[in-house]
Scaffold this motif. Structure first.
Motif: not given
Length: 210
Positions: A19-20, A80-86
């Motif tokens: 979820y980019v 945390h923001a970078w990993d939010a897409m996973l």
């Protein structure tokens, strides 16, 4: 005689849901920029390709984001923001992979990076009895380890060589058409998987047609 011997899986959007837009939203909240501004910066910045190739460190990646998005954020906040897409890994996909392994060499080829590698392995181990994708797949190849990335044909050739697979005996699944087009030019069989749509039905149909 079985024509396909090796199935090559993309990771994000094929195995783990991606979820980019969640990462774009998270960076917009951190930076005060609009989501459109963050998305434009994301699409235009060369730093993401460098990071996926392992050419810059985690700290250099974070600092680049601080500059490009005018962030005053900690390492943990950026991660945390970078990993939010996973997103999640549906259990039926794991079961399908376990079944496919009985008849095919199953390998992962993913454009990814060191921060995401840690994050998706946490997601994997939280739901399944695997600490690392290599506990599930025969072989795992990450762009930041190889210093190469899709759709560059050098990474496909490298993976074919490492896995001792002929191009005509490999089937590659990805949610990105540009990646598939590049692989197909090398004689690799390809299959487009709609992002987060699940792969097994499409894969079984494709295998029956080859």
């Amino acid at each position: 005689m079985q024509k396909i011997k090796t199935i090559i899986f993309d990771l994000g959007g094929v195995i783990i849901n991606l979820y980019v837009e969640k990462t774009i939203s998270a960076f917009a909240q951190l930076s005060g920029l609009s989501e459109k501004e963050v998305e434009e910066a994301y699409l235009s910045a060369n730093v993401f390709k460098k990071y996926e190739k392992g050419l810059i460190t985690d700290d250099e990646f974070r600092d680049s984001l601080r500059i490009s998005l005018n962030l005053k954020a900690t390492d943990d906040e950026i991660d945390h923001a970078w990993d939010a897409m996973l997103g999640e890994i549906p259990g039926d996909r794991i079961e399908s992979i376990k079944s496919l392994k009985q008849n095919y060499k199953c390998i992962v080829l993913s454009n990814t990076n060191a921060i995401h590698e840690k994050a998706f392995h946490k997601i994997l181990s939280a739901s399944f009895p695997y600490q690392h994708l290599s506990d599930l797949f025969h072989e795992v190849y990450f762009s930041h380890d190889l210093n190469q990335r899709k759709p560059d044909q050098e990474i496909y050739q490298n993976v074919l060589n490492l896995s001792q697979t002929q191009s005509t005996e490999a089937l590659f699944m990805d949610d990105g058409q540009v990646n598939l087009d590049s692989a197909a030019e090398m004689g690799i069989h390809t299959l487009h998987i709609p992002r987060n749509g699940g792969f097994i039905t499409l894969l079984e149909k494709k295998l029956s047609e080859i």
